[in-house]
Design an enzyme around this catalytic site. Structure first.
Site, mmCIF file in Angstrom:
data_model
loop_
_atom_site.group_PDB
_atom_site.id
_atom_site.type_symbol
_atom_site.label_atom_id
_atom_site.label_comp_id
_atom_site.label_asym_id
_atom_site.label_seq_id
_atom_site.Cartn_x
_atom_site.Cartn_y
_atom_site.Cartn_z
ATOM 1 N N ILE A 164 0.838 -1.200 0.000
ATOM 2 C CA ILE A 164 0.000 0.000 0.000
ATOM 3 C C ILE A 164 0.876 1.255 0.000
ATOM 4 C CG2 ILE A 164 -1.859 1.233 1.200
ATOM 5 C CD1 ILE A 164 -2.579 -1.604 -0.030
ATOM 6 N N GLU A 222 -0.701 0.136 -9.906
ATOM 7 C CA GLU A 222 -1.985 0.565 -10.486
ATOM 8 C C GLU A 222 -2.379 -0.185 -11.756
ATOM 9 O OE1 GLU A 222 -2.224 4.878 -10.412
ATOM 10 O OE2 GLU A 222 -1.279 4.836 -8.453
ATOM 11 N N GLU A 224 0.221 -6.707 -17.900
ATOM 12 C CA GLU A 224 -0.632 -7.804 -18.381
ATOM 13 C C GLU A 224 -2.116 -7.480 -18.138
ATOM 14 O OE1 GLU A 224 2.161 -8.156 -16.564
ATOM 15 O OE2 GLU A 224 3.362 -8.949 -18.209
#
Ligand code: COS
Length: 377
Positions: free
Chosen positions: A154, A360, A364
């Protein structure tokens, strides 16, 4: 000239550019070696950037996504870490702005403007790309919620004052059973792990979070119950636009470093820019940076016009992150052996650029979104 900035946006760009060269760029090496820079975060707050996305009625400067994109691109020309930091703060505060009750907006948004740091907590150790696979649970009680579970990777964790946590409120409903919650850093039962030792973007803080029976009031629910996944995806659309511009900024930083070196370094009796093997790199870098900008601002203008931009944002980030790594490697190559030394800074940009290929939305995942959308048409 496809990108048409307003006079205010041009002014914002020059203010952000000056702030970056005076305050951010000189601190980037220090942050790479030491981590998050609290003094710099304070200056960013004082300059008004923390509330760049927040309407004036809550104390912010009322900018749209184009404005945020401009600032993020400029910051990234001085430090990928600081662009990462502010991008994550905006990502979380956008969720409050777009989905919060009026009371939540009035409580949290002025705090965000005044320097309280926000983080967006979606990813878990076993649910990164598969965002719907999260396992954190928020159980409803008579007077609120009890949160259990954990989060990983995070951005801004460990330095944030508030976290927006995505958790299962109704596990049997799949993506429609995910809700978002506002969690203060001092909540009883919240443990924050040690700072991750990352390859790059080391000036942006990243930790694990663990939730042990955290009791939250009813008002901690952000937006509607069961709408958390959709809200997260919508805010990630914005995050991916900003990410595209951050990569354009990192790439331009690398371009400028390499340009200076190519002018100064002499080999075989000439500055190395005189050799086609070197000069052609700059042609490719220039064209690719321009394309990165165009894709990112195209998506940003679309979003500001109130249109859905999932495809455009994913395409912008896909193109920008992959080319950013290539450009940083090409720029590093201009430095020859010196490019491998931390003394010349360019190696740091290569490390920073790699991080953006996973943050973000990995390459892929972005390919899945773009191909899924264009093939369905
Ligand atoms: N905007 C609005 N709604 C969206 C959306 C978007 N960008 N993306 C998905 N949704 C909605 C869908 O319309 C669907 O709604 P309904 O239930 O009403 O039909 C719902 O969300 C579920 O969508 P979907 O079925 O596509 O979900 P998936 O589980 O297949 O996940 C991906 C889709 C892979 C795109 C998603 O998990 C993702 O983006 N993963 C990457 C996460 C990420 O970027 N992590 C990085 C760290 S977070 S900083």
């Amino acid at each position: 000239m496809l990108i048409q900035f307003s006079e205010e946006q041009k002014m914002l760009q020059s203010v952000a550019r000056e702030f970056t060269s005076n305050e951010i760029a000189p601190r980037d090496r220090w942050m790479d070696e030491n981590g998050f820079d609290w003094e710099l975060a304070k200056k960013i707050t004082e300059a008004g950037f923390m509330g760049a996305n927040i309407p004036e009625q809550y104390g912010g400067s009322g900018g749209g996504i184009v404005d945020n994109t401009i600032i993020a691109q400029e910051f990234a020309k001085g430090s990928a870490s600081m662009a990462t930091f502010i991008g994550a703060h905006w990502l979380a505060t956008n969720l409050i702005l777009e989905n919060g009750t009026e009371e939540q907006r009035q409580t949290y948004l002025p705090e965000a403007v005044n320097g309280k740091i926000f983080a967006f907590g979606l990813t878990e150790a076993s649910a990164g790309s598969d965002a719907a696979g999260i396992k954190s649970v928020a159980e409803e009680t008579e007077d609120g919620w009890v949160l259990n579970g954990s989060k990983a990777w995070i951005t801004n964790s460990g330095v944030a004052d508030y976290y927006i946590i995505l958790a299962l409120s109704d596990p049997e409903l799949g993506t429609r059973g995910i809700s978002a919650f506002l969690l203060p850093k001092d909540a009883e039962g919240l443990s924050i792990g040690k700072f991750e030792k990352k390859m790059g973007c080391r000036g942006s803080a990243t930790c694990e979070l663990a939730f042990d029976n955290i009791r939250l009031p009813k008002e901690a629910l952000l937006g509607q119950r069961g709408q958390g996944f959709k809200m997260a995806m919508q805010t990630l659309d914005i995050g991916r636009i900003v990410a595209g511009a951050v990569c354009a900024g990192i790439a331009e930083h690398a371009f400028e470093m390499a340009k200076k070196y190519a002018n100064e370094r002499v080999a075989f009796g000439k500055p190395i820019k005189a050799f086609q093997g070197v000069s052609f790199r700059f042609a490719d870098m220039y064209a690719e940076i321009r394309a990165m900008e165009l894709l990112s601002y195209d998506a940003a203008f679309l979003k500001d016009a109130g249109k859905r931009c999932t495809l455009e944002a994913a395409a912008a980030k896909l193109f920008a992150t992959e080319h950013c790594v290539e450009i940083c490697r090409a720029a590093q190559g201009v430095f020859g052996g010196n490019g491998y030394s931390a003394e010349y800074d360019i190696e740091r940009l290569v490390r920073d650029a790699c991080g953006w290929c996973v943050m973000e939305g990995s390459t892929e995942i972005l390919r899945m979104i773009v191909s899924g959308t264009v093939l369905a048409k």
